[in-house]
Design an enzyme around this catalytic site. Structure first.
Site, PDB file in Angstrom:
ATOM      1  N   LYS A 104       8.319   5.165   3.245  1.00 58.21           N
ATOM      2  CA  LYS A 104       7.338   5.308   2.184  1.00 58.21           C
ATOM      3  C   LYS A 104       5.933   5.458   2.776  1.00 58.21           C
ATOM      4  CE  LYS A 104       5.930   2.262  -1.182  1.00 58.21           C
ATOM      5  NZ  LYS A 104       6.038   1.118  -2.081  1.00 58.21           N
ATOM      6  N   LYS A 125       8.151  -9.820   6.891  1.00 61.56           N
ATOM      7  CA  LYS A 125       6.792 -10.191   7.306  1.00 61.56           C
ATOM      8  C   LYS A 125       6.800 -11.242   8.395  1.00 61.56           C
ATOM      9  CE  LYS A 125       4.049  -8.773   3.351  1.00 61.56           C
ATOM     10  NZ  LYS A 125       3.132  -9.166   2.279  1.00 61.56           N
ATOM     11  N   LYS A 162      -0.046   1.899   3.013  1.00 58.82           N
ATOM     12  CA  LYS A 162      -1.391   1.614   3.495  1.00 58.82           C
ATOM     13  C   LYS A 162      -1.357   0.767   4.752  1.00 58.82           C
ATOM     14  CE  LYS A 162      -2.017  -1.421  -0.503  1.00 58.82           C
ATOM     15  NZ  LYS A 162      -1.977  -2.696  -0.746  1.00 58.82           N
TER      16      LYS A 162
END
Ligand code: TRP
Length: 334
Positions: A197, A115, A200
């Protein structure tokens, strides 16, 4: 506290639109867990602000996630569905646990590294201590089990380490949580890049099917799904795109991958993709209908928000008071 029932805790962020992967891999499998566990599912909005958010959007998405929980079948009478920000104990315990967590441990967290690379202009302290807040979530409710995906396993490990460290100093304060790997949900990959994966936060909207996608959109995304030029529907690693479509179809129809392979033996990719689209549409339809009904019933949702926050506050305050006493804060005068 719960008549011998074990406690289960999990949380989801209200950032981004929930995908079919979140539903088939997690949410759907949570529905019956309340028979066996006392379940807490939080909309973890405190975690969300570690990344900059538009306030109105965050508020809207948080409410939407709560309604999706219910629309997916989580009964709010049997499961505690609440906003993390409505229960002040999360932040309070997180502070205390911060003082029992080492910089070195947090430095090793792969999600922090990922992140901070992605948001290099905003590497804030909250992003760094994110796992401690997550530990507080779990430990506040004395959770025995935590259903998490692989990507959160490291955070669960540090939660256990923090809890054990605290217990070693102050006695048996926290239950040491285990990962819940009971009935594992299907792992759904991106339709555009089956090595990733379905997520969202994916920037390519064609990679994910969102729970609120209308039938035409679902069909279009399925038809566009990346496959290969093998021209045979087999369930094997060499064909990751087809493998993923088989997983989706299989999860939506409860057929085994072997049955799916047999069903589409000799058929073309076009026909198979249409069938996958239909299967997904029929799974999403009841969820979307229920969601539309809930959206109209503001008073009902408000009542759930209030009642469940009260329940979560009550349960969590037991742990918080104990911890505050253990570390030496003055007891409250009644
Ligand atoms: N970090 C989790 C995620 O992004 C969400 C989360 C926050 C969570 N607190 C939790 C998950 C406690 C399980 C238990 O997926």
């Amino acid at each position: 506290m719960f008549e011998g029932k074990k406690v289960l805790f999990s949380g989801m962020q209200a950032t981004g639109n929930l995908t079919l992967g979140n539903y088939l891999g997690a949410l759907r499998n949570w529905v019956n867990l309340c028979d066996e566990y006392e379940c807490f599912y939080s909309v973890v909005d405190l975690h969300s602000i570690t990344i900059r958010q538009d306030p109105a959007t965050l508020r809207k998405r948080a409410r939407s996630l709560l309604m999706i929980y219910i629309a997916a079948g989580l009964d709010p009478e049997k499961n505690c569905l609440y906003y993390q920000s409505h229960v002040s104990g999360h932040a309070e315990l997180a502070w205390i646990l911060d003082c029992f967590t080492y910089m070195g441990e947090l430095n090793r967290m792969t999600q922090f590294k990922d992140k901070s690379a992605k948001h290099a202009d905003n590497i804030n302290a909250g992003l760094f201590t994110y796992p401690v807040l997550m530990a507080a979530d779990i430990l506040l409710y004395q959770a025995d089990v935590v259903p998490v995906g692989i990507d959160q396993k490291q955070h669960l490990e540090i939660t256990r380490d923090i809890a054990q460290r605290f217990n070693a100093i102050y006695g048996d304060v926290f239950t040491i949580p285990e990962g819940y790997y009971g009935k594992v949900g299907a792992k759904i990959m991106s339709l555009q890049d089956p090595s990733k994966k379905m997520s969202k936060s994916d920037e390519n909207p064609n990679g994910s099917i969102y729970l609120m996608d209308d039938p035409d959109t679902v069909m279009r995304k399925c038809k566009r799904a990346v496959t290969d030029s093998e021209a045979q529907i087999l369930y094997r690693d060499e064909q990751p795109g087809i493998h993923n479509l088989i997983d989706i179809y299989s999860a939506c129809t409860s057929k085994t991958p072997e049955e799916v392979v047999k069903e589409f033996d000799g058929k073309g990719y076009g026909e198979f993709k249409m069938a996958v689209g239909e299967a997904v549409i029929s799974v999403l339809k009841p969820l979307q209908q229920r969601y539309a009904e809930l959206e109209k019933d503001k008073a009902y949702i408000d009542e759930i928000i209030k009642a469940n926050a009260e329940k979560a506050s009550y349960v969590s305050s037991k742990t918080l008071r104990k911890v505050q006493h253990k570390v030496g804060f003055p007891d409250r005068v009644r």
